[in-house]
Scaffold this active site. Structure first.
Site, short mmCIF file in Angstrom:
data_model
loop_
_atom_site.label_atom_id
_atom_site.label_comp_id
_atom_site.label_asym_id
_atom_site.label_seq_id
_atom_site.Cartn_x
_atom_site.Cartn_y
_atom_site.Cartn_z
N GLN A 133 0.83 -1.21 0.00
CA GLN A 133 0.00 0.00 0.00
C GLN A 133 0.86 1.25 0.00
O GLN A 133 1.12 1.81 -1.05
CB GLN A 133 -0.96 -0.03 1.19
CG GLN A 133 -1.98 -1.15 1.08
CD GLN A 133 -3.08 -1.04 2.11
OE1 GLN A 133 -3.61 0.04 2.38
NE2 GLN A 133 -3.44 -2.17 2.71
N ASP A 134 1.34 1.70 1.18
CA ASP A 134 2.25 2.83 1.18
C ASP A 134 3.46 2.49 2.04
O ASP A 134 3.46 1.49 2.76
CB ASP A 134 1.57 4.12 1.63
CG ASP A 134 1.01 4.06 3.03
OD1 ASP A 134 0.96 2.96 3.63
OD2 ASP A 134 0.61 5.12 3.56
#
Length: 295
Positions: A133-134
């Site tokens: 995701q991040d």
């Protein structure tokens, strides 16, 4: 099932072999990997900061750094594939946002490491894609590869859980003390976050700012890559969690059939496989996935 939107989809009709190292080979790579290998990522990127990405007055011209980041730090094969994105309105807007953030906040990873995945895993070498995701948002963690941290930082919980699942399925696997996944990246495993930067201590703070469009283009470049030699080579996508699965769907990789703890590995005529889980990476039996994709 939606189709892949790319001009080269016809090149992917013949599924080739996905060649990955055996669990013992992967274990050996991780075991012998030394911290200095990761230091390669911090060498000689003109004008780019060396640690966290907080910029103090006069320290560096951050606007110049951000404007030239792709030219200065992105791997050549990926630069060629993604260059059309760089002049699109969303990307110019993303650049302005990053300049503003760097002037007032600490941003991870260091700017020269944002595209480290592109240097460690050239487009034509990609065998497996692991979608995150991040980046990790604490100090001394993120270095541009999803789920990975450089030594001497200890593996975060998410990576520890992945290691434990490999151990559960492959008893001969020795859980490494290092969380650096650089050696696997060099073997053709693309560890790609859908969002490539984050504000310190604030998860998802750079979501929906433009990174998702770029990384979706990167995934499309892998899926639509021309097949060459030996009937073409397949690609495996690991999509752990809903966000990663939505990213796959945006590229047209969305066929799924659930079986036991994993969603079934589904072979497709278009030359890729998709591995999804109903839960997060912490509950995925990764070893079983590895066994399943050894075609």
């Amino acid at each position: 099932m939606s189709s892949i939107s790319c001009g080269e989809s016809s090149q992917l009709r013949n599924r080739g072999k996905v060649e990955i190292s055996s669990p013992s080979d992967i274990n050996a790579e991780l075991a012998v990997h030394q911290p200095q290998d990761g230091i390669e990522l911090l060498e000689n990127a003109s004008g780019v900061d060396e640690a966290s990405s907080n910029v103090t007055a006069g320290a560096v011209d951050i606007q110049h750094v951000i404007e030239n980041l792709e030219r200065d730090t992105m791997g050549a094969s990926w630069y060629s594939a993604l260059e059309p994105e760089f002049e699109k309105p969303y990307f110019r807007k993303l650049k302005k946002f990053l300049v503003s953030e760097h002037k007032s906040q600490t941003i991870y990873p260091a700017t020269r490491n944002i595209y480290s995945w592109s240097r460690l895993t050239p487009l034509d070498s990609v065998k497996v894609v692991v979608i995150g995701q991040d980046p990790y948002h604490d100090a001394n963690q993120a270095h541009g590869l999803a789920f990975s941290v450089l030594s001497p930082t200890k593996p975060p919980l998410s990576l520890k859980n992945i290691y434990r699942q490999i151990k559960a399925d492959i008893p001969s696997f020795s859980i490494p003390s290092s969380g650096d996944l650089t050696p696997l990246a060099k073997l053709g495993v693309l560890f790609l976050n859908t969002c490539l930067t984050v504000r310190a201590h604030k998860a998802h703070s750079h979501a929906h700012k433009g990174w998702e469009e770029l990384t979706t283009a990167a995934l499309r470049a892998v899926a639509c890559r021309k097949s060459e030699g030996d009937g073409g080579r397949g690609v495996v996508f690991f999509a752990w969690g809903l966000a990663a699965q939505k990213t796959c769907a945006a590229v047209g990789i969305d066929e799924v059939s659930t079986i036991n703890k994993l969603t079934e590995v589904k072979a497709r005529d278009s030359g890729y496989l998709l591995v999804l889980s109903k839960d997060q990476a912490s509950s995925v039996t990764l070893g079983s996935s590895i066994s399943a994709i050894r075609l």
